[in-house]
Design an enzyme around this catalytic site. Structure first.
Site, PDB file in Angstrom:
ATOM      1  N   HIS A   2       0.770  -1.246   0.000  1.00 17.59           N
ATOM      2  CA  HIS A   2       0.000   0.000   0.000  1.00 17.59           C
ATOM      3  C   HIS A   2       0.804   1.301   0.000  1.00 17.59           C
ATOM      4  CE1 HIS A   2      -3.664  -2.255   0.335  1.00 17.59           C
ATOM      5  NE2 HIS A   2      -3.151  -2.920   1.346  1.00 17.59           N
ATOM      6  N   ASP A  61       1.357   4.301 -13.496  1.00 17.43           N
ATOM      7  CA  ASP A  61       2.321   3.328 -12.974  1.00 17.43           C
ATOM      8  C   ASP A  61       1.685   2.040 -12.453  1.00 17.43           C
ATOM      9  OD1 ASP A  61       4.451   5.085 -13.485  1.00 17.43           O
ATOM     10  OD2 ASP A  61       4.183   6.073 -11.541  1.00 17.43           O
ATOM     11  N   CYS A 117      -5.628   1.436  -8.124  1.00 16.50           N
ATOM     12  CA  CYS A 117      -5.423   0.658  -9.353  1.00 16.50           C
ATOM     13  C   CYS A 117      -6.538  -0.377  -9.459  1.00 16.50           C
ATOM     14  CB  CYS A 117      -4.067  -0.043  -9.324  1.00 16.50           C
ATOM     15  SG  CYS A 117      -2.672   1.095  -9.236  1.00 16.50           S
ATOM     16  N   HIS A 148      -3.080  -3.407   8.042  1.00 19.25           N
ATOM     17  CA  HIS A 148      -4.115  -3.706   7.053  1.00 19.25           C
ATOM     18  C   HIS A 148      -4.783  -2.407   6.606  1.00 19.25           C
ATOM     19  CE1 HIS A 148      -7.417  -5.716   5.008  1.00 19.25           C
ATOM     20  NE2 HIS A 148      -8.272  -4.996   5.704  1.00 19.25           N
TER      21      HIS A 148
END
Length: 178
Positions: free
Chosen positions: A44, A53, A116, A150
């Protein structure tokens, strides 16, 4: 006598610094938190990543869903340094409990991010192709011992959508809601 010793061990073990009992009832050292933090950073932390990218970073970091190299549907990269992300989980007041859940912490400030998203479902590495979106939102993290382990979600300020920049691998820019 053996049962009493076992019960005593199970009662005392969670009190020993650096040890806890997970669902499998086996000791779990703090080293596990360090490994989970490293994995969190790998998955992350995007540094200065841009919206074009996604393909490169997702493939370089081998980010896929299963052992069969199935493409991961979506991943969020935070465009910041690890100290600022870690501060959300720390005692510096950069985060607050999310919906009264002490394990989830919501950032006080918005973070820049690149989201993404997989363009075609059912693909396998290395044929994964992603759209990239750049947004700025509050983040919700799961924290252990002051470390993010997380990425739970990102939040809009008032649950309304807002426009983000999006790019596909061909370089066509569009406007899209996050």
């Amino acid at each position: 006598m053996k049962i009493q010793l076992l019960l005593c061990f199970l009662v005392i073990l969670p009190c020993v610094p650096g040890m806890s009992i997970d669902k499998g009832r086996r000791p779990k050292p703090d080293q596990d938190v360090t490994e989970r933090y490293k994995k969190f950073l790998e998955q992350h932390l995007g540094g200065k990543m841009g919206i074009k990218d996604c393909d490169k970073i997702m493939n370089q970091r081998k980010m896929f869903k299963t052992d069969r190299a199935e493409c991961k549907g979506v991943n969020t990269f935070l465009i910041t340094g690890k100290k600022k992300v870690k501060d959300v989980c720390g005692k510096k007041g950069k985060g607050k409990p999310y919906k009264k859940d002490q394990n989830l912490i919501q950032s006080e400030k918005k973070f820049g991010m690149v989201v993404c998203k997989l363009r075609s479902q059912g693909k396998r590495m290395p044929k994964c192709q992603y759209w990239g979106r750049k947004c700025s939102k509050h983040i919700v993290l799961s924290c252990e011992n002051g470390f993010p382990v997380h990425f739970d979600r990102s939040l809009s300020a008032n649950s309304t959508t807002f426009a983000c920049s999006i790019s596909n691998t061909l370089g066509n820019n569009q406007t899209m809601h996050c």
